[in-house]
Design a protein around this motif. Structure first.
Motif, PDB file in Angstrom:
ATOM      1  N   ILE A   1       0.797  -1.102   0.037  1.00  0.00           N
ATOM      2  CA  ILE A   1      -0.007  -0.003   0.066  1.00  0.00           C
ATOM      3  C   ILE A   1       0.789   1.376  -0.014  1.00  0.00           C
ATOM      4  CG2 ILE A   1      -1.663   1.229   1.273  1.00  0.00           C
ATOM      5  CD1 ILE A   1      -2.713  -1.352   2.221  1.00  0.00           C
ATOM      6  N   THR A   2       1.996   1.018   0.739  1.00  0.00           N
ATOM      7  CA  THR A   2       2.647   2.389   1.105  1.00  0.00           C
ATOM      8  C   THR A   2       3.569   2.685  -0.475  1.00  0.00           C
ATOM      9  OG1 THR A   2       2.695   2.048   3.267  1.00  0.00           O
ATOM     10  CG2 THR A   2       4.648   3.526   2.447  1.00  0.00           C
ATOM     11  N   ALA A   3       3.972   1.635  -0.846  1.00  0.00           N
ATOM     12  CA  ALA A   3       4.668   1.591  -2.006  1.00  0.00           C
ATOM     13  C   ALA A   3       4.092   2.358  -3.278  1.00  0.00           C
ATOM     14  CB  ALA A   3       5.496   0.309  -2.503  1.00  0.00           C
ATOM     15  N   VAL A   4       2.867   1.684  -3.460  1.00  0.00           N
ATOM     16  CA  VAL A   4       1.923   1.972  -4.592  1.00  0.00           C
ATOM     17  C   VAL A   4       1.487   3.524  -4.626  1.00  0.00           C
ATOM     18  CG1 VAL A   4      -0.093   1.763  -5.730  1.00  0.00           C
ATOM     19  CG2 VAL A   4       1.457  -0.072  -5.166  1.00  0.00           C
TER      20      VAL A   4
ATOM     21  N   MET B   1      11.986   2.625  -1.363  1.00  0.00           N
ATOM     22  CA  MET B   1      11.237   2.955  -0.179  1.00  0.00           C
ATOM     23  C   MET B   1      11.898   2.717   1.254  1.00  0.00           C
ATOM     24  SD  MET B   1       7.382   2.260   1.139  1.00  0.00           S
ATOM     25  CE  MET B   1       7.656   0.609   1.477  1.00  0.00           C
ATOM     26  N   MET B   2      12.412   1.421   1.104  1.00  0.00           N
ATOM     27  CA  MET B   2      13.007   0.794   2.272  1.00  0.00           C
ATOM     28  C   MET B   2      14.493   1.651   2.590  1.00  0.00           C
ATOM     29  SD  MET B   2      11.486  -1.362   3.743  1.00  0.00           S
ATOM     30  CE  MET B   2       9.819  -0.500   3.373  1.00  0.00           C
ATOM     31  N   ASN B   3      15.226   1.839   1.289  1.00  0.00           N
ATOM     32  CA  ASN B   3      16.448   2.743   1.396  1.00  0.00           C
ATOM     33  C   ASN B   3      16.175   4.160   2.018  1.00  0.00           C
ATOM     34  OD1 ASN B   3      17.947   0.518   0.575  1.00  0.00           O
ATOM     35  ND2 ASN B   3      17.841   1.282  -1.515  1.00  0.00           N
ATOM     36  N   GLY B   4      15.188   4.757   1.515  1.00  0.00           N
ATOM     37  CA  GLY B   4      14.721   6.021   2.068  1.00  0.00           C
ATOM     38  C   GLY B   4      14.292   5.843   3.464  1.00  0.00           C
ATOM     39  N   CYS B   5      13.755   4.958   3.707  1.00  0.00           N
ATOM     40  CA  CYS B   5      13.429   4.791   5.563  1.00  0.00           C
ATOM     41  C   CYS B   5      14.592   4.431   6.258  1.00  0.00           C
ATOM     42  CB  CYS B   5      12.314   3.528   5.654  1.00  0.00           C
ATOM     43  SG  CYS B   5      10.837   3.901   5.177  1.00  0.00           S
TER      44      CYS B   5
ATOM     45  N   SER C   1      17.728   5.187   5.411  1.00  0.00           N
ATOM     46  CA  SER C   1      18.756   6.570   5.386  1.00  0.00           C
ATOM     47  C   SER C   1      18.267   7.497   6.512  1.00  0.00           C
ATOM     48  CB  SER C   1      18.958   7.017   4.133  1.00  0.00           C
ATOM     49  OG  SER C   1      17.456   7.615   3.589  1.00  0.00           O
ATOM     50  N   GLU C   2      17.159   7.449   6.726  1.00  0.00           N
ATOM     51  CA  GLU C   2      16.353   8.409   7.761  1.00  0.00           C
ATOM     52  C   GLU C   2      16.301   7.797   9.082  1.00  0.00           C
ATOM     53  OE1 GLU C   2      12.723  10.109   6.416  1.00  0.00           O
ATOM     54  OE2 GLU C   2      13.495  10.536   4.288  1.00  0.00           O
ATOM     55  N   ARG C   3      16.557   6.525   9.066  1.00  0.00           N
ATOM     56  CA  ARG C   3      16.567   5.587  10.504  1.00  0.00           C
ATOM     57  C   ARG C   3      15.404   5.574  11.009  1.00  0.00           C
ATOM     58  NH1 ARG C   3      22.419   7.506  13.345  1.00  0.00           N
ATOM     59  NH2 ARG C   3      23.607   7.173  11.556  1.00  0.00           N
ATOM     60  N   ILE C   4      14.170   5.237  10.006  1.00  0.00           N
ATOM     61  CA  ILE C   4      12.940   5.424  10.685  1.00  0.00           C
ATOM     62  C   ILE C   4      12.574   4.026  11.288  1.00  0.00           C
ATOM     63  CG2 ILE C   4      10.490   5.233  10.203  1.00  0.00           C
ATOM     64  CD1 ILE C   4      11.311   7.299   7.802  1.00  0.00           C
ATOM     65  N   PHE C   5      13.276   2.848  10.702  1.00  0.00           N
ATOM     66  CA  PHE C   5      13.014   1.513  11.475  1.00  0.00           C
ATOM     67  C   PHE C   5      14.445   0.734  11.085  1.00  0.00           C
ATOM     68  CE2 PHE C   5      10.003   1.643   8.165  1.00  0.00           C
ATOM     69  CZ  PHE C   5      10.470   0.717   7.298  1.00  0.00           C
ATOM     70  N   PRO C   6      14.528  -0.406  12.001  1.00  0.00           N
ATOM     71  CA  PRO C   6      15.795  -1.207  11.716  1.00  0.00           C
ATOM     72  C   PRO C   6      15.770  -1.689  10.070  1.00  0.00           C
ATOM     73  CG  PRO C   6      14.903  -1.731  13.603  1.00  0.00           C
ATOM     74  CD  PRO C   6      13.722  -0.626  13.042  1.00  0.00           C
ATOM     75  N   VAL C   7      16.969  -1.897   9.720  1.00  0.00           N
ATOM     76  CA  VAL C   7      17.104  -2.389   8.391  1.00  0.00           C
ATOM     77  C   VAL C   7      16.667  -3.760   8.107  1.00  0.00           C
ATOM     78  CG1 VAL C   7      19.015  -2.968   6.556  1.00  0.00           C
ATOM     79  CG2 VAL C   7      19.159  -1.021   8.010  1.00  0.00           C
ATOM     80  N   PHE C   8      16.812  -4.382   9.213  1.00  0.00           N
ATOM     81  CA  PHE C   8      16.445  -5.932   8.981  1.00  0.00           C
ATOM     82  C   PHE C   8      15.303  -6.357   8.635  1.00  0.00           C
ATOM     83  CE2 PHE C   8      15.136  -6.769  13.292  1.00  0.00           C
ATOM     84  CZ  PHE C   8      15.678  -6.078  13.880  1.00  0.00           C
ATOM     85  N   PHE C   9      14.293  -5.374   9.347  1.00  0.00           N
ATOM     86  CA  PHE C   9      12.675  -5.643   9.562  1.00  0.00           C
ATOM     87  C   PHE C   9      12.119  -5.990   8.175  1.00  0.00           C
ATOM     88  CE2 PHE C   9       8.318  -4.131  10.697  1.00  0.00           C
ATOM     89  CZ  PHE C   9       8.341  -5.087  11.568  1.00  0.00           C
ATOM     90  N   CYS C  10      12.428  -5.422   6.973  1.00  0.00           N
ATOM     91  CA  CYS C  10      11.755  -5.632   5.916  1.00  0.00           C
ATOM     92  C   CYS C  10      12.698  -6.323   4.590  1.00  0.00           C
ATOM     93  CB  CYS C  10      10.913  -4.501   5.460  1.00  0.00           C
ATOM     94  SG  CYS C  10      10.100  -3.623   6.734  1.00  0.00           S
ATOM     95  N   ARG C  11      13.889  -6.577   4.988  1.00  0.00           N
ATOM     96  CA  ARG C  11      14.820  -6.779   4.033  1.00  0.00           C
ATOM     97  C   ARG C  11      14.201  -8.295   3.351  1.00  0.00           C
ATOM     98  NH1 ARG C  11      20.036  -4.847   3.204  1.00  0.00           N
ATOM     99  NH2 ARG C  11      19.401  -2.838   3.703  1.00  0.00           N
ATOM    100  N   ALA C  12      14.033  -9.197   4.078  1.00  0.00           N
ATOM    101  CA  ALA C  12      13.361 -10.376   3.438  1.00  0.00           C
ATOM    102  C   ALA C  12      12.319 -10.275   2.646  1.00  0.00           C
ATOM    103  CB  ALA C  12      13.273 -11.557   4.355  1.00  0.00           C
ATOM    104  N   PHE C  13      11.252  -9.354   2.576  1.00  0.00           N
ATOM    105  CA  PHE C  13      10.136  -9.163   1.890  1.00  0.00           C
ATOM    106  C   PHE C  13      10.547  -8.813   0.542  1.00  0.00           C
ATOM    107  CE2 PHE C  13       6.578  -6.792   0.368  1.00  0.00           C
ATOM    108  CZ  PHE C  13       5.714  -7.597   0.442  1.00  0.00           C
ATOM    109  N   ILE C  14      11.747  -8.177   0.220  1.00  0.00           N
ATOM    110  CA  ILE C  14      12.091  -7.686  -1.196  1.00  0.00           C
ATOM    111  C   ILE C  14      13.172  -8.225  -1.654  1.00  0.00           C
ATOM    112  CG2 ILE C  14      10.855  -5.464  -0.598  1.00  0.00           C
ATOM    113  CD1 ILE C  14      13.690  -4.058  -0.030  1.00  0.00           C
ATOM    114  N   MET C  15      13.642  -9.178  -1.278  1.00  0.00           N
ATOM    115  CA  MET C  15      14.883 -10.055  -1.923  1.00  0.00           C
ATOM    116  C   MET C  15      14.421 -10.745  -2.894  1.00  0.00           C
ATOM    117  SD  MET C  15      17.506  -9.000  -0.291  1.00  0.00           S
ATOM    118  CE  MET C  15      18.758 -10.163  -0.821  1.00  0.00           C
TER     119      MET C  15
END
Length: 322
Positions: free
Chosen positions: A44-47, A302-306, A308-322
């Protein structure tokens, strides 16, 4: 919605009798629920945020994700709470609300899946007419029709189901308030009216499924004529996930509502209900993102933007977009 019986609450099916298994069920469903929230929330956020995804296909995918979030939030939190607090109870009006919202969201989702098949058909088989047939106004109208159809369907079935007199107790043999299970509690031949509505609804759903199959027959015929291997791959990457979602959704849903009583059993009913109500909202984001490079690129951006702004941890969503 009057009811001649004095039922004030229903007792839902318990997944387990022992405390350890109840807690296991709670944690398992919590994991599934969080995965559904995360996956659909990311789509939803990406679209919504990536202008490159402001196309009819992703507009309908956004609608599908919203409906998935709603449908799983209608059923899973209640059964999780019951397992956590060692309870089976749901209030009469809570049950009615669950029936209404689940019927509303599931019906609207099936309509959106049908529209998505039409979108793919026009995009691949009639690309020159795509902008005309699927302009922004047409897309909004089709989405509104899907949501409106779901609302009308839910009102009709909920009012009809809860107007029946119930005299076979208040134990529902399902982990949420499902119409076929509530009809088993009726003591009047009036329940045949609701059965007739379910059969009519199933016929309409089957008609939509035939339309989807016809669309994909035409799509695959057109795809195999594409000379470029990259073009064929892109076409398949947008069509096959949708076809997998539709097949699982329709087969399990129609089996749950139309199976003969002779083959019904609590375990079978439970497995089928999980397959059509819990599994699709959790796996749909994976199916749609796994082979879709545009969506994966938008999610990475979107994840890279988040990150870089340190909104939430990197590992949280990495698996979803691999």
């Amino acid at each position: 919605m009057s009811n001649s019986s004095s039922i004030t609450e229903f007792l839902l099916l318990a997944f387990a009798d022992t405390r350890q298994l109840q807690l296991l069920h709670f944690w398992l469903f919590l994991g599934i629920y969080l995965a559904a929230l995360l996956g659909n929330g990311l789509i939803i956020t990406a679209v919504a945020c990536d202008h490159r995804l402001h196309t009819p296909m992703y507009f309908f995918l956004l609608n599908l994700s919203l409906l998935d979030l709603g449908s799983i939030s209608t059923t899973v939190p209640q059964t999780m709470a019951n397992s956590l607090w060692d309870s089976r109870a749901i209030s009469y009006w809570g049950c009615a609300a669950q029936v209404f919202f689940f019927a509303f969201l599931i019906t609207a989702e099936y309509c959106v899946l049908t529209i998505m098949a039409y979108d793919r058909y026009v995009a691949i088989c009639q690309p020159l007419h795509y902008g005309t047939l699927l302009g922004s106004r047409a897309c909004v109208r089709m989405a509104a029709a899907a949501w409106g159809s779901g609302f009308l369907y839910a009102v009709m079935h909920t009012a009809n189901t809860f107007s029946l007199p119930l005299c076979q107790g208040n134990a529902v043999d399902q982990f949420f308030c499902e119409i076929p299970q509530i009809l088993k509690l009726s003591c009047s031949d009036a329940y045949l009216r609701e059965v007739g509505l379910l059969v009519l609804s199933a016929c309409l759903a089957f008609g939509c499924f035939v339309f989807i199959l016809f669309s994909y027959v035409q799509i695959f015929r057109a795809v195999f004529r594409i000379p470029s291997e990259q073009g064929r791959h892109k076409a398949f990457s947008t069509c096959l996930p949708h076809l997998a979602v539709v097949s699982m959704f329709v087969s399990t849903g129609m089996f749950a509502y139309l199976k003969p009583p002779s083959i019904s059993s609590p375990v079978l009913d439970l497995v089928v209900a999980v397959l059509y109500s819990v599994v699709p909202p959790a796996v749909n984001p994976l199916l749609y993102s796994m082979r879709n490079q545009e969506l994966k690129d938008a999610l990475r951006k979107m994840m890279n933007g988040c990150f870089s702004e340190r909104i939430f941890p990197v590992f949280f969503c990495r698996a979803f977009i691999m």
